[in-house]
Design a protein around this motif. Sequence first.
Motif, short mmCIF file in Angstrom:
data_model
loop_
_atom_site.label_atom_id
_atom_site.label_comp_id
_atom_site.label_asym_id
_atom_site.label_seq_id
_atom_site.Cartn_x
_atom_site.Cartn_y
_atom_site.Cartn_z
N LEU A 49 -10.78 47.49 69.11
CA LEU A 49 -10.55 48.81 68.52
C LEU A 49 -11.46 49.04 67.32
O LEU A 49 -12.12 50.08 67.22
N ILE A 50 -11.51 48.06 66.42
CA ILE A 50 -12.34 48.20 65.22
C ILE A 50 -13.81 48.38 65.61
O ILE A 50 -14.51 49.26 65.07
N THR A 51 -14.28 47.57 66.54
CA THR A 51 -15.69 47.63 66.95
C THR A 51 -16.03 48.99 67.54
O THR A 51 -17.08 49.57 67.24
N TRP A 52 -15.13 49.52 68.38
CA TRP A 52 -15.42 50.81 69.01
C TRP A 52 -15.46 51.92 67.96
O TRP A 52 -16.35 52.78 67.97
N LEU A 53 -14.51 51.89 67.05
CA LEU A 53 -14.47 52.92 66.01
C LEU A 53 -15.71 52.86 65.12
O LEU A 53 -16.26 53.89 64.74
N ARG A 54 -16.15 51.67 64.79
CA ARG A 54 -17.31 51.50 63.92
C ARG A 54 -18.60 51.92 64.63
O ARG A 54 -19.42 52.64 64.06
#
Length: 232
Positions: A49-54
């Motif tokens: 999730l974090i990677t996609w948002l970033r």
Amino acid sequence: MKLSALAQESGVSTASIKYYIHVGILRPGHKRNATTADYSQAHLDRLGLITWLRRQLGSPIDSIAALTRAIDDESLENIELMGFCQRLALEASNVLKSAAGSSSHSEPEPATATAAAEPAPAPKPIENDIRDVLQELGWPDISPTAVASMAGVLEELSTSGYPVGRDTIMRHIQALTEVASRNTTPITDDLSRDQICIEVVRGITLHNRLLVATSALVHASLSAMPRSSQSI
């Protein structure tokens, strides 16, 4: 799994993982001893999730932190969490403009006596039209964010001289019903809350891009064909 295995499987460097733990958007692993910790599928879900948002939305850490706090808040039901994700995706895509004086990614806050005493702003006529259409279709009206977003775009169309009315709302909703039905099928309570969030944010973002591209294709093709005068 160890930190090195988590980094390899997630594609996120150990330095970034440690940073995410430090700023509080990723929970620490389960300590085995003073120097070693175990990490789980939950850590992989959160890193995804974090990677996609970033990478895809360029979301700042404070926005991601607000979302992860909502995910970890067990008192927040999945449907409310999905609404939070929807707002984040719409704002990041510049579809929804934040209300003046409010934070772009504010967290849900419990009602207070002061807040309860303040009268809610009167709904705009176009918002009432949208809700009337939802009622006519027998659909639940559960997303003020989506209603406000659609109303804002319709107002811009009207200001630009395009005819806008309930038929416009109904036509667009009906045109997207089949697509939306297919897109929302994978989102179930069987998913982890991190997985639900990435499905919602990624789905809205990517399908919005597809809709814009498809709209350009269809409008370009129809513009080159003989046609009768049609309203939006």
